[in-house]
Design an enzyme around this catalytic site. Structure first.
Site: not given
Ligand code: UD1
Ligand code: UDP
Length: 375
Positions: A97, A119, A133, A218, A220, A251
């Protein structure tokens, strides 16, 4: 030879698609398998690619600090055009999603390439939660050709939406395939465990005989007040339970980092560490007393490890573990989170009831079921 392209961009998609990549790669005479990462996440994606030893064939490298939904959608959609033209896959696999999933599925649809949605069918039917999502997943399902539903509940949602039944396969969730792989590796020998404990120590947490509350968050829709309330609850519980360690791999999203570090940095028994690699995170779940999270993946993994989970959301598209009694939705009200944490830390009977291991999300063979559809 069937040309298969698997595309993902964030940490959870990578964890859930990695075992599927491995499964397709077992049949090099049947499939030409390629992997494209959008790198919607960078560091948190690379952590997973390393663990599963996946080297992408294409990398869109889209991540920018504090990106918004317009940035991700437009960069991914434009980036996919060349790749879809160049490789011309028969089927494009997307997962779940995220904005990556939707933008890639749209790109494939524009090129009249078949979309396989791993999924598929999870629903809250509330477009605001999880946001965005729920919309991403529903729209991806509208343009898919193959639906891999993890549970019968997800299959039923698709049935209600009149998705033709012959396009839907109930497979279990690939996250359990990944989890069982991780659990096996951790159990292989003591040196792996030692390495994991060492890597967690390097990130800032040393195991003792204290009970651990593991936290991740994490979403939004929780930015702003939601996170302030969550942090307040964690702070109160940390102060009232000095005998408990609260470990929070934070995160990398700046909207999460800011409130969490501002509000929770100066507490002796709260450990704010950077995101853990997958094996250390699974190890941390195994050694936790309970888990407080808003994550989708963690809600699916923890029940099979027999860990009670409090979910900081008002809705979930994963109701199976709530029904089974291992997961409880507690929303984002500080007092309600605090009360539920206190109760689980004190009430042994309730704790035992919620710790019964159950596996509503899969048996570890989801990827094999998916690949068999194309053989
Ligand atoms: C995204 C997904 C969410 C998922 C989550 C898992 C969307 C809209 N959101 O949200 O569905 O549950 O990932 O974690 O698709 N950043 C870093 N390094 C990284 C990752 C993130 O610096 O490796 C920071 C950056 O500033 C980036 C921000 O986090 O711009 C947001 O990342 P983004 O993928 O837009 O949103 P998530 O909240 O991570
Ligand atoms: N996870 C990880 N390291 C962490 C936190 C989570 O590897 O420090 C793994 C966790 O086991 C799960 C996945 O990341 O499989 C969940 O990711 P996240 O919570 O970012 O996204 P969501 O599942 O909510 O989309």
């Amino acid at each position: 030879m069937k040309k298969i392209l698997l595309v993902f961009g964030t940490r959870p998609e990578a964890i859930k698609m990695a075992p599927l990549v491995k499964e397709f790669q077992k049949y090099p005479n049947i499939f030409e398998t390629k992997v494209c990462v959008t790198a919607q996440h960078r560091q948190m994606l690379d952590q997973v690619l390393e663990v599963f030893e996946i080297v992408p064939d294409y990398d869109l490298d889209v991540m920018a600090p504090n990106q918004d939904l317009f940035d991700i959608t437009s960069k991914v959609l434009l980036g996919m055009r060349n790749i879809l033209n160049e490789f011309a896959p028969d089927v494009v696999f997307v997962h779940g999603d995220t904005t990556t999933s939707l933008a890639v599925a749209m790109g494939a649809f524009y090129k009249r390439i078949k979309v396989a949605h791993v999924e598929a069918g999870l629903r809250t039917y509330d477009l605001q939660s999880p946001w965005p999502e729920e919309m991403n997943r529903q729209l991806t399902d509208r343009i898919s050709d193959y639906y891999f539903a993890p549970t019968m509940g997800a299959e039923n949602n698709l049935k209600i939406e009149k998705v033709p039944q012959e396009k839907v396969y109930v497979t279990g969730n690939t996250v359990i395939d990944a989890l069982l792989m991780a659990v096996d590796i951790i159990a292989q020998d003591k040196s792996i465990e030692n390495q994991i404990v060492k890597s967690i120590k390097e990130k800032g947490y040393v195991f003792s005989d204290k009970r651990i509350v593991l936290v991740t968050g994490h979403r939004r829709e929780n930015f702003g007040d939601g996170f302030l309330h969550i942090c307040q609850a964690i702070k109160n519980v940390a102060i009232s339970h000095p005998d408990v360690d609260i470990v929070y791999p934070v995160h990398l999203n700046p909207n999460v980092q800011k409130p969490v570090f501002e509000l929770l940095s100066d507490l002796d028994n709260v450990f704010l560490i950077s995101p853990l690699d997958y094996l250390p995170f699974v190890y941390m779940m195994q050694h936790s007393h309970l888990i407080l999270t808003d994550s989708g993946g963690v809600q699916e993994e923890a029940p099979s490890l027999g860990k009670p989970v409090l979910v900081m959301r008002n809705t979930t598209e994963r109701p199976e573990a709530v029904t089974a009694g291992t997961v409880k939705l507690v929303g984002t009200d500080a007092k309600i989170i605090e009360d539920n944490l206190n109760l689980l830390l004190k009430d042994k009977e309730l704790y035992t009831q919620m710790s019964i291991a159950n596996n509503p999300y899969g048996d570890g063979a989801a990827c094999s079921r998916i690949v068999q559809v194309f053989i």
